[in-house]
Design a protein around this motif. Structure first.
Motif, PDB file in Angstrom:
ATOM      1  N   VAL A  66       0.850  -1.195   0.000  1.00  0.00           N
ATOM      2  CA  VAL A  66       0.000   0.000   0.000  1.00  0.00           C
ATOM      3  C   VAL A  66       0.888   1.249   0.000  1.00  0.00           C
ATOM      4  CG1 VAL A  66      -1.669   1.301   1.398  1.00  0.00           C
ATOM      5  CG2 VAL A  66      -1.946  -1.170   1.080  1.00  0.00           C
TER       6      VAL A  66
ATOM      7  N   ILE B  69     -12.073   2.002  -1.536  1.00  0.00           N
ATOM      8  CA  ILE B  69     -12.264   0.621  -1.056  1.00  0.00           C
ATOM      9  C   ILE B  69     -13.698   0.226  -1.372  1.00  0.00           C
ATOM     10  CG2 ILE B  69     -12.267  -0.869   0.988  1.00  0.00           C
ATOM     11  CD1 ILE B  69     -10.261   1.027   2.281  1.00  0.00           C
TER      12      ILE B  69
ATOM     13  N   LYS C  21      -8.675  -0.513  -3.691  1.00  0.00           N
ATOM     14  CA  LYS C  21      -8.623  -1.866  -3.119  1.00  0.00           C
ATOM     15  C   LYS C  21      -9.972  -2.534  -3.372  1.00  0.00           C
ATOM     16  CE  LYS C  21      -9.605  -4.050   0.512  1.00  0.00           C
ATOM     17  NZ  LYS C  21     -10.019  -5.335  -0.114  1.00  0.00           N
TER      18      LYS C  21
ATOM     19  N   THR D 196      -4.618  -5.601  -4.428  1.00  0.00           N
ATOM     20  CA  THR D 196      -5.544  -6.665  -4.040  1.00  0.00           C
ATOM     21  C   THR D 196      -5.116  -7.160  -2.665  1.00  0.00           C
ATOM     22  OG1 THR D 196      -4.110  -8.251  -5.187  1.00  0.00           O
ATOM     23  CG2 THR D 196      -5.979  -7.387  -6.418  1.00  0.00           C
TER      24      THR D 196
ATOM     25  N   ALA E 115      -4.690  -4.898   3.691  1.00  0.00           N
ATOM     26  CA  ALA E 115      -4.550  -3.813   2.715  1.00  0.00           C
ATOM     27  C   ALA E 115      -5.526  -2.669   3.013  1.00  0.00           C
ATOM     28  CB  ALA E 115      -4.783  -4.349   1.308  1.00  0.00           C
TER      29      ALA E 115
END
Ligand code: NAD
Length: 497
Positions: free
Chosen positions: A58, A169, A196, A226, A232
């Motif tokens: 990240v 996200i 993500k 991913t 993540a």
């Protein structure tokens, strides 16, 4: 296993390849080398492995996005060029629409035909709509008074500027569409993005990343990591280099993200859960209402944030409407979404299947009646479309989001009671009213506490209409001009002449 499936060769090849994440212009494994399995929910079989990103991955992605935003051709690009790039991306998605739809089908379980007509087409339409906004982001000029400087002359104006690096996200129920709801306004305004995707459904995001590169976006404008939410997701949420977080998912996780965002004062938009009412008034066209109510809850296996999961029908029509919906449910064909004759696919996972059947069992234990459906089966994660009656408004089945093909239905006697029941829920994402009584409908609309109200339709979304929630359904809006506001900051400029 793949060889036997009726899918495009490109889809087969895409799935069979070794998946890597896009960071900058590099396709990378996770630094740890860890991977995670993704499955086909229609069979339960493993489709492949994707990198399981963690904090260090990240970090790289945010750095790439930061550089693209601060110091790259992207940061100097004119609105017209951003518009053209978005059009180019939409054109490439149109070219590969069937492949994108098949990836959604295989990774999510939804019908490939529906995914192509709905998910992929809506994503393309949305990007084109947002391309138009790239050239229409405006500030304003104002005339300041400044009483303490009576002799001065001033020029004052307000700039609307891209917010910066966006951490996005998303959930698994509309993997591509939700990603594009974030990507569209971000790319129109000149932000850079780290996406993500949901743990379960990263494939269409990886395909999208390929198309972003092919469209000609500079390195780092779009990055995909991913990985799990816990690794993540939390790393992206807590990263001080992210200027804005945009999240679509459950209210529970949304609250955590909201709290983490405040630690860095990161701007945040939260699109969360729902328990939306479908309200059928006494004068409604009952056939239309029953078909609409069935579609409102059973579309996408009920895994829709604004699904019409609570049905309130005027008492004099209650039994008829419930019987009609049960009839529609009983006639639905369940199966693999690659079969075009299938009406309903599987749920996303074994966990989701257990969660949904758990709610149905709870209803039975508490004395509710299962009017149709109620069973689950495999292989794959199927739950039959279910209608439950004889429930109490305070019951967990009526108050909590089930996120599956389960409708709870109750009668009402007058409009005041319909409003009270509709609003007696912690969520406020959408609501539909089925009626041709203009006066009653217009009196109801302002009284319903939800971000969208549909009349004689449900879950009908258009890029020009802001979408988002009241109450526990979220903070902020996606789509429409509202989305542009959420991806920009205001800068006030005052010049003493
Ligand atoms: P979820 O909240 O479990 O996960 C959503 C995303 O958040 C996933 O990418 C996940 O990996 C990530 N995540 C999980 N925990 C995290 C954490 N602690 N920190 C950071 N990221 C984390 O939701 P889900 O089960 O994937 O999706 C279903 C939910 O999404 C439902 O509640 C549904 O109503 C909601 N939803 C809302 C909308 C909307 O527009 N309002 C649209 C679609 C889905």
């Amino acid at each position: 296993m793949l060889a036997a499936l009726p899918i495009l060769t490109q889809t087969r090849d895409f799935i069979a390849r070794r998946h890597r994440m896009l960071i900058g212009d590099q396709w990378l494994d996770a630094a740890s080398g860890n991977t995670m399995s993704i499955r086909n929910p229609a069979t339960g079989e493993v489709l492949g492995e994707v990198p399981a990103a963690a904090k260090e991955d990240v970090e790289l992605a945010v750095q790439a996005a930061r550089q693209a935003f601060d110091d790259s051709p992207w940061s100097r690009m004119r609105p017209r060029e951003r518009q053209n790039l978005l059009w180019r991306l939409a054109d490439l998605m149109e070219r590969d629409a069937r492949q994108l739809a098949e990836l959604e089908c295989l990774n999510n379980g939804k019908s490939a035909a529906v995914a192509q007509a709905m998910d992929v087409q809506l994503a393309i339409d949305f990007l084109r709509y947002m391309a138009g906004w790239a050239t229409k982001v405006e500030g304003l000029t104002v005339e300041p008074s400044l009483p303490l400087m009576p002799d001065g002359q001033f020029h004052a104006y307000v700039r609307r500027e891209a917010v910066g690096v966006v951490g996005a996200i998303v959930a698994w129920n509309f993997p591509l569409l939700l990603a594009c709801w974030k990507l569209g306004p971000a790319l129109a305004t000149g932000c850079s993005v780290v996406l993500k995707p949901a743990d379960e459904t990263p494939l269409s995001a990886l395909k999208l990343a390929e198309l972003v590169l092919e469209a000609g976006y500079p390195a780092g404008v779009f990055n995909v990591v991913t990985g799990t939410g816990l690794q993540a997701g939390t790393a992206l949420t807590a990263h001080p280099g992210v200027d804005k977080l945009t999240f679509t998912g459950s209210t529970e996780v949304g609250k955590q993200i909201g709290r983490a965002a405040m630690d860095n004062m990161t701007r945040v938009t939260l699109e969360l859960g729902g328990k939306s009412p479908t309200i059928v008034l006494a004068d409604a066209d009952l056939q239309q209402a029953a078909a609409g109510a069935a579609q409102a809850i059973f579309f996408n296996q009920g895994q829709v944030c604004c699904a019409g999961s609570r049905l309130y029908v005027h008492r004099k029509h209650f039994d008829n409407v419930v019987a009609d919906i049960a009839g529609i449910a009983n006639g639905m064909k369940l199966g693999n979404g690659l079969d075009p004759s299938v009406d309903m696919g599987p749920l996303i996972s074994a966990r989701q299947q257990e969660r949904v059947t758990g709610y149905i069992d709870l209803g039975r234990q508490l004395g509710a009646t299962v009017a149709c459906g109620g069973e689950s089966f495999g292989p794959g994660y199927f739950v039959k479309p279910t209608v439950i009656v004889d429930v109490d408004q305070k019951h967990r089945l009526v108050q909590e989001e089930i996120f599956g093909p389960v409708l709870v239905a109750m009668p009402f006697d007058d409009l005041d009671e319909a409003v009270r029941l509709a609003n007696d829920n912690p969520y406020g994402l959408g609501a539909s009213i089925w009626s041709n009584d203009l006066s009653a409908v217009h009196r109801l609309i302002p009284r319903i506490k939800s971000g969208s109200v549909w009349v004689n339709c449900h879950s009908a979304l258009d890029p020009c209409l802001p979408f988002g929630g009241y109450k526990l359904s979220g903070v902020g809006r996606e789509m429409g001009a509202a989305a542009i506001e959420h991806y920009t900051e205001l800068k006030s400029v005052l010049i003493s002449l």
